[in-house]
Design a protein around this motif. Structure first.
Motif, short mmCIF file in Angstrom:
data_model
loop_
_atom_site.label_atom_id
_atom_site.label_comp_id
_atom_site.label_asym_id
_atom_site.label_seq_id
_atom_site.Cartn_x
_atom_site.Cartn_y
_atom_site.Cartn_z
N GLY A 49 -3.02 5.56 0.34
CA GLY A 49 -3.88 5.87 -0.79
C GLY A 49 -3.24 5.48 -2.11
O GLY A 49 -2.40 4.58 -2.17
N GLN A 50 -3.61 6.16 -3.16
CA GLN A 50 -3.12 5.83 -4.49
C GLN A 50 -1.67 6.26 -4.68
O GLN A 50 -1.22 7.25 -4.10
CB GLN A 50 -4.00 6.50 -5.55
CG GLN A 50 -5.44 6.04 -5.55
CD GLN A 50 -6.25 6.68 -6.66
OE1 GLN A 50 -5.71 7.34 -7.54
NE2 GLN A 50 -7.55 6.47 -6.64
N ASN A 59 -12.51 -6.83 -5.21
CA ASN A 59 -12.15 -6.75 -6.63
C ASN A 59 -11.51 -8.03 -7.11
O ASN A 59 -11.60 -8.39 -8.29
CB ASN A 59 -11.16 -5.62 -6.87
CG ASN A 59 -11.73 -4.24 -6.67
OD1 ASN A 59 -10.99 -3.28 -6.55
ND2 ASN A 59 -13.04 -4.10 -6.60
N ASP A 85 0.80 -1.23 0.00
CA ASP A 85 0.00 0.00 0.00
C ASP A 85 0.83 1.27 0.00
O ASP A 85 0.31 2.35 0.24
CB ASP A 85 -0.94 0.01 1.22
CG ASP A 85 -0.20 0.27 2.51
OD1 ASP A 85 0.78 -0.45 2.80
OD2 ASP A 85 -0.59 1.20 3.25
N ASP A 136 -9.10 -1.56 -5.48
CA ASP A 136 -9.78 -0.64 -4.55
C ASP A 136 -10.32 -1.36 -3.33
O ASP A 136 -10.67 -0.73 -2.34
CB ASP A 136 -10.91 0.09 -5.25
CG ASP A 136 -10.38 1.03 -6.34
OD1 ASP A 136 -9.36 1.69 -6.09
OD2 ASP A 136 -10.98 1.08 -7.43
N SER A 137 -10.44 -2.68 -3.41
CA SER A 137 -10.83 -3.51 -2.27
C SER A 137 -10.50 -4.95 -2.60
O SER A 137 -10.29 -5.30 -3.77
CB SER A 137 -12.32 -3.37 -1.97
OG SER A 137 -13.09 -4.15 -2.87
N CYS A 155 -2.67 -1.54 -3.21
CA CYS A 155 -3.97 -1.49 -2.54
C CYS A 155 -4.32 -0.02 -2.28
O CYS A 155 -3.79 0.59 -1.34
CB CYS A 155 -3.92 -2.28 -1.23
SG CYS A 155 -3.53 -4.03 -1.45
N ASN A 156 -5.20 0.52 -3.08
CA ASN A 156 -5.56 1.94 -2.97
C ASN A 156 -6.24 2.28 -1.66
O ASN A 156 -6.30 3.45 -1.28
CB ASN A 156 -6.47 2.34 -4.13
CG ASN A 156 -5.74 2.40 -5.46
OD1 ASN A 156 -4.54 2.64 -5.51
ND2 ASN A 156 -6.46 2.14 -6.54
N PHE A 157 -6.76 1.27 -0.96
CA PHE A 157 -7.50 1.50 0.29
C PHE A 157 -6.57 1.56 1.50
O PHE A 157 -7.03 1.72 2.63
CB PHE A 157 -8.52 0.38 0.49
CG PHE A 157 -7.94 -1.00 0.38
CD1 PHE A 157 -7.33 -1.61 1.46
CD2 PHE A 157 -8.00 -1.69 -0.83
CE1 PHE A 157 -6.80 -2.88 1.34
CE2 PHE A 157 -7.47 -2.97 -0.95
CZ PHE A 157 -6.86 -3.56 0.14
N THR A 201 -3.66 -2.17 -9.71
CA THR A 201 -4.19 -1.65 -8.45
C THR A 201 -5.52 -2.31 -8.15
O THR A 201 -6.20 -2.82 -9.06
CB THR A 201 -4.40 -0.13 -8.50
OG1 THR A 201 -5.38 0.18 -9.51
CG2 THR A 201 -3.10 0.60 -8.82
#
Length: 211
Positions: free
Chosen positions: A189-190, A207, A165, A203-204, A183-185, A201
């Motif tokens: 963050g991104q 996915n 992350d 988002d959860s 992991c964008n979460f 990437t």
């Protein structure tokens, strides 16, 4: 990109990837700073999460506090372990990975005592766990992945992917010569859009559960 079903090994960071521990980190950091009379805000520490704790202290100009400060911080996070949660969908994804024949590992900068307490509480089991206090050079150096390879065998790691992350996780994967999924979460963050080539990437974890 390599289809996920073609990977032989899946490796994971811990904080911000498997577990949501940021509030516990903040409580522990603010408490230990108060106890030591330090006025470094949590955001300054948060920006550097992902490398060994002693490296963070050095970058914050707190290296003179040494082992006592580090020990107290991780004692506090251990006391708050019940407030740490596993990100939704990760246990199901881990089982999916195992079912398709992938070996698995966790590579974290967290010390072993805290790491295993969290994994035991969450009932998370992988083939190899490498913690920050078990290697000479932590992430982003590739030594941790070399330990994984020596434990489960080179042939089991020919096609590997690391889930993390933060930028140190991405650099670690480059140094280790393995693919990366961001992991964008997570904590950071991104990733910057300037990074090239752009890694995959999510988002959860949900996915990764869809066909």
């Amino acid at each position: 990109m390599t289809p996920f079903s073609d990977y032989q090994h899946a490796s994971f960071d811990l904080d911000g990837t498997i577990i949501d521990s940021i509030l516990v980190m903040e409580k522990a950091w603010n408490t230990v700073c108060s106890e030591f009379g330090i006025t470094v805000p949590f955001i300054a520490y948060k920006d550097k999460i992902g490398v060994p704790f002693n490296v963070i202290l050095d970058r914050l100009g707190l290296d003179e506090l040494g082992d006592e400060f580090e020990r107290r911080y991780f004692d506090l996070t251990a006391e708050l372990v019940d407030e740490i949660t596993v990100f939704n969908g990760f246990p199901e994804f881990l089982e999916k990975v195992k079912a398709q024949g992938c070996s698995t590992s966790i590579i974290t900068s967290k010390p072993s005592q805290n790491t295993h307490a969290i994994l035991n509480k969450a009932n998370i089991s992988v083939d190899v766990v490498v913690c920050g206090d078990e290697v000479n050079l932590g992430k982003p150096h590739q030594e941790s992945f070399q330990h994984v390879v020596s434990t489960i065998g080179h042939k089991s790691c020919l096609r590997s992917i690391y889930f993390g992350d933060g930028l140190p996780d991405f650099i670690f994967s480059v140094n280790a010569g393995i693919d990366y999924c961001h992991c964008n979460f997570g904590v950071h963050g991104q990733l910057s859009p300037l990074i090239f080539p752009k890694p995959r990437t999510i988002d959860s974890w949900h996915n990764m559960l869809t066909p």
